[in-house]
Design a protein around this motif. Structure first.
Motif, short mmCIF file in Angstrom:
data_model
loop_
_atom_site.label_atom_id
_atom_site.label_comp_id
_atom_site.label_asym_id
_atom_site.label_seq_id
_atom_site.Cartn_x
_atom_site.Cartn_y
_atom_site.Cartn_z
N GLU A 120 0.82 -1.20 0.00
CA GLU A 120 0.00 0.00 0.00
C GLU A 120 0.86 1.26 0.00
N THR A 121 0.29 2.32 -0.53
CA THR A 121 0.99 3.60 -0.63
C THR A 121 0.51 4.54 0.46
N ALA A 122 1.44 5.11 1.19
CA ALA A 122 1.08 6.08 2.22
C ALA A 122 0.51 7.33 1.57
N GLU A 123 -0.60 7.80 2.10
CA GLU A 123 -1.28 8.99 1.56
C GLU A 123 -1.59 9.95 2.70
N THR A 124 -2.06 11.12 2.36
CA THR A 124 -2.54 12.07 3.36
C THR A 124 -3.90 12.60 2.92
N ILE A 125 -4.74 12.87 3.90
CA ILE A 125 -6.01 13.54 3.67
C ILE A 125 -5.91 14.88 4.39
N ASP A 126 -5.95 15.97 3.63
CA ASP A 126 -5.65 17.30 4.16
C ASP A 126 -6.41 17.61 5.44
N ILE A 127 -7.68 17.24 5.49
CA ILE A 127 -8.50 17.62 6.64
C ILE A 127 -8.34 16.64 7.81
N LEU A 128 -7.48 15.61 7.61
CA LEU A 128 -7.26 14.62 8.68
C LEU A 128 -5.76 14.48 8.93
N PRO A 129 -5.12 15.52 9.47
CA PRO A 129 -3.66 15.49 9.65
C PRO A 129 -3.17 14.42 10.64
N ASN A 130 -4.05 13.96 11.52
CA ASN A 130 -3.63 12.97 12.52
C ASN A 130 -3.99 11.54 12.14
N THR A 131 -4.43 11.37 10.92
CA THR A 131 -4.83 10.05 10.44
C THR A 131 -3.79 9.48 9.50
N LEU A 132 -3.42 8.22 9.74
CA LEU A 132 -2.47 7.52 8.89
C LEU A 132 -3.26 6.78 7.82
N VAL A 133 -3.05 7.15 6.57
CA VAL A 133 -3.84 6.60 5.46
C VAL A 133 -2.91 5.89 4.48
N SER A 134 -3.38 4.75 4.00
CA SER A 134 -2.66 4.05 2.94
C SER A 134 -3.68 3.58 1.91
N THR A 135 -3.27 3.54 0.66
CA THR A 135 -4.19 3.17 -0.42
C THR A 135 -3.57 2.12 -1.32
N SER A 136 -4.43 1.44 -2.03
CA SER A 136 -3.98 0.45 -3.00
C SER A 136 -5.11 0.17 -3.97
N GLU A 137 -4.84 -0.67 -4.95
CA GLU A 137 -5.87 -1.14 -5.85
C GLU A 137 -6.00 -2.65 -5.69
#
Length: 417
Positions: free
Chosen positions: A176-193
Motif C-alpha cells: 500500500e501507498t502512504a497517503e494524506t487527507i488534508d482535513i485529517l492530519p492525525n490520520t495515517l492513510v494508505s491506499t492500494s488497488e
C-alpha cells in the motif's frame, strides 16, 4: 426488521407485524380486543417459561464481552457514513482480543494489537446493496478499539500503518501507498488497488487514527472511478466517531482509577436480559449475545439499519436484550405496537409471507420466506411494552416453541421498570 440471517443469533432485528388472519395491532399486543391465549395449549418444548435470575456484576471472565457490547452503541453504523451502506457484512462483532484484527486486516495487525495490549473493541461492516456479487459496489469496515493508554493506541496505529506500507499483501500482491487527507492530519492513510474484486478493480483505503485511548480504523473500497469516495467516507466516519466514542462510559482501568480496581458494571443494568431465553452454549455467538444493546447497537446487524435505528429510537426502545430470543422494551404499549407494525411491514416488503401462529398463541405474528440457505421463519409476540422475537433457519417448530415460552416469560415482565 430481521438481524442479518447469516448471523442468526436471537433471530432477526425484526419484530413481526400483521398476523395471518389480519388482526389489528391492539389484538397482537394484548389489548382489549386481543384473541384469547390458551396457555394450556402452548408447546414450549424444553425452553424456560419464567425470567432468568437477576444478573450480577461483570467479572474478569466476561468484562471484555460486556464492554465490547456496550461499545457497539458508541460505534458509528455504516449507514451514518453513507446512507447507501445498508447491506450487512461480516465482520460485525465484539472484538474480544486484538487477534480479531486478523479477520479484516491481516495477522500482523492482530499481533501488533495484542502486543500493544488492546483491551477490546467493536467492528461493523456494510456495503451498498447490489443484486449480484459481480455488480459494482462500495463498502466499509469500521472499528473502534480500546487500549490501556493513549500511547498504546498511537503505537498500534504507527506499527500497523508501517506494516501496510512496507509488507506485500498476500491477497493483492501489492504494497500500500502512504497517503494524506488534508482535513485529517492525525490520520495515517494508505491506499492500494484490488485487482481481484468480483466487479473489477477497486480503490482501497485503510485509515488509522489514534483518539485518546482508542484506535479508530476505517477501511473503504469503491470502483476505481470513484476513488474519491473512499477519502470522503473516511473523513465522515472520523467526524462522527470521535465525538461519539467520547461519550462512551468506559470501565476505568486500575491505573486510571488511582491504582485501585474499579467496581465492574452490572451485566443487565436495565433489567431486560432476564426476560430473554438464554443461550444453551455460552460461546454460541462469540460474545455478541447474552447482551443488551441500544438502538445503534441493534442497527449494526439489522437487514434495514436506518429503519431499525429510527423505530427503536422513536419508540423509546433504549434497551434490547439479545440471547436465544430478542426482547424489545418500548416506552409504552403504543411503542410496542409500532415496533410490531413497522418491522412487520418491512419484512413483507422483503418478500416474507405470513405463517400460522403457534397453537394456543393466536396473537403471535409469524413470517416465513424461502431462501437459498433454506426456509427462514420468525415469530413475534407483544405483551404491554415488550415485544419478543424468535427466528431460525429450517426450524419452524423450534421458533413456535421459543415464542410460546417467550410469551409466558413476558407475562411476568415488569411493565413499570
Amino acid at each position: 426488521m430481521p438481524r442479518a440471517a447469516a448471523v442468526l443469533f436471537a433471530g432477526a432485528l425484526l419484530a413481526g407485524c400483521a398476523s395471518s388472519d389480519g388482526d389489528d395491532p391492539k389484538a397482537r399486543s394484548g389489548g382489549d380486543d386481543a384473541p384469547a391465549v390458551d396457555t394450556t395449549a402452548l408447546d414450549t418444548g424444553s425452553y424456560p417459561t419464567t425470567p432468568m435470575p437477576e444478573f450480577e456484576r461483570a467479572t474478569t471472565l466476561n468484562i471484555t464481552e460486556v464492554e465490547g457490547q456496550r461499545l457497539a452503541e458508541f460505534t458509528v453504523v455504516p449507514f451514518e457514513i453513507d446512507p447507501a451502506l445498508t447491506t450487512f457484512k461480516m465482520p460485525t462483532m465484539v472484538m474480544r482480543t486484538g487477534y480479531n484484527l486478523g479477520a479484516f486486516l491481516n495477522e500482523a495487525a492482530g499481533d501488533i494489537a495484542v502486543n500493544q495490549n488492546m483491551l477490546y473493541g467493536y467492528v461493523t461492516s456494510a456495503s451498498t446493496n447490489t443484486p449480484m456479487a459481480t455488480d459494482e459496489s462500495k463498502g466499509v469496515v469500521h472499528a473502534v478499539m480500546r487500549f490501556p493508554r493513549a500511547e498504546f493506541a498511537e503505537a498500534a496505529a504507527r506499527e500497523i500503518h508501517t506494516n501496510l506500507t512496507t509488507v506485500e499483501d498476500e491477497y493483492t500482491g501489492g504494497i500500500e501507498t502512504a497517503e494524506t487527507i488534508d482535513i485529517l492530519p492525525n490520520t495515517l492513510v494508505s491506499t492500494s488497488e484490488n485487482p481481484n474484486a468480483p466487479a473489477g478493480p477497486e480503490a482501497v483505503a485503510n485509515a488509522l487514527t489514534a483518539h485518546g485511548d482508542y484506535l479508530i480504523y476505517t477501511y473503504a473500497r469503491a470502483p476505481i472511478a470513484e476513488k474519491d469516495w473512499t477519502a470522503k467516507a473516511i473523513a465522515k466516519a472520523l467526524d462522527l466517531q470521535g465525538p461519539l466514542v467520547d461519550q462512551f462510559p468506559a470501565q476505568p482501568t486500575k491505573e486510571q482509577n488511582g491504582g485501585v480496581s474499579a467496581e465492574y458494571p452490572m451485566v443487565d443494568q436495565d433489567k431486560i436480559l432476564i426476560y430473554a431465553i438464554p443461550e444453551e452454549d455460552a460461546q454460541a455467538q462469540l460474545g455478541d449475545d447474552m447482551a443488551v444493546y441500544g438502538p445503534r447497537g441493534m442497527a449494526h446487524k439489522s437487514t434495514n439499519p436506518p429503519m431499525t435505528y429510527r423505530v427503536l429510537t422513536e419508540t423509546g426502545a433504549d434497551h434490547t436484550a439479545v440471547a436465544r430470543t430478542t426482547v424489545y422494551r418500548a416506552k409504552d404499549d403504543a411503542g410496542a405496537e409500532t415496533i410490531m407494525d413497522e418491522f412487520g411491514s418491512d419484512l413483507t416488503s422483503q418478500g416474507y409471507s405470513t405463517a400460522p401462529s403457534p397453537q394456543g398463541l393466536p396473537n403471535a405474528a409469524c413470517y416465513t420466506k424461502d431462501t437459498i440457505q433454506g426456509t427462514m421463519d420468525y415469530c413475534y409476540v407483544a405483551n404491554g411494552r415488550y415485544v419478543g422475537e424468535a427466528g431460525a433457519l429450517d426450524g419452524k417448530q423450534d421458533v413456535d416453541q421459543r415464542i410460546s415460552a417467550q410469551y409466558l416469560i413476558l407475562e411476568k415482565a415488569d411493565q413499570n421498570v
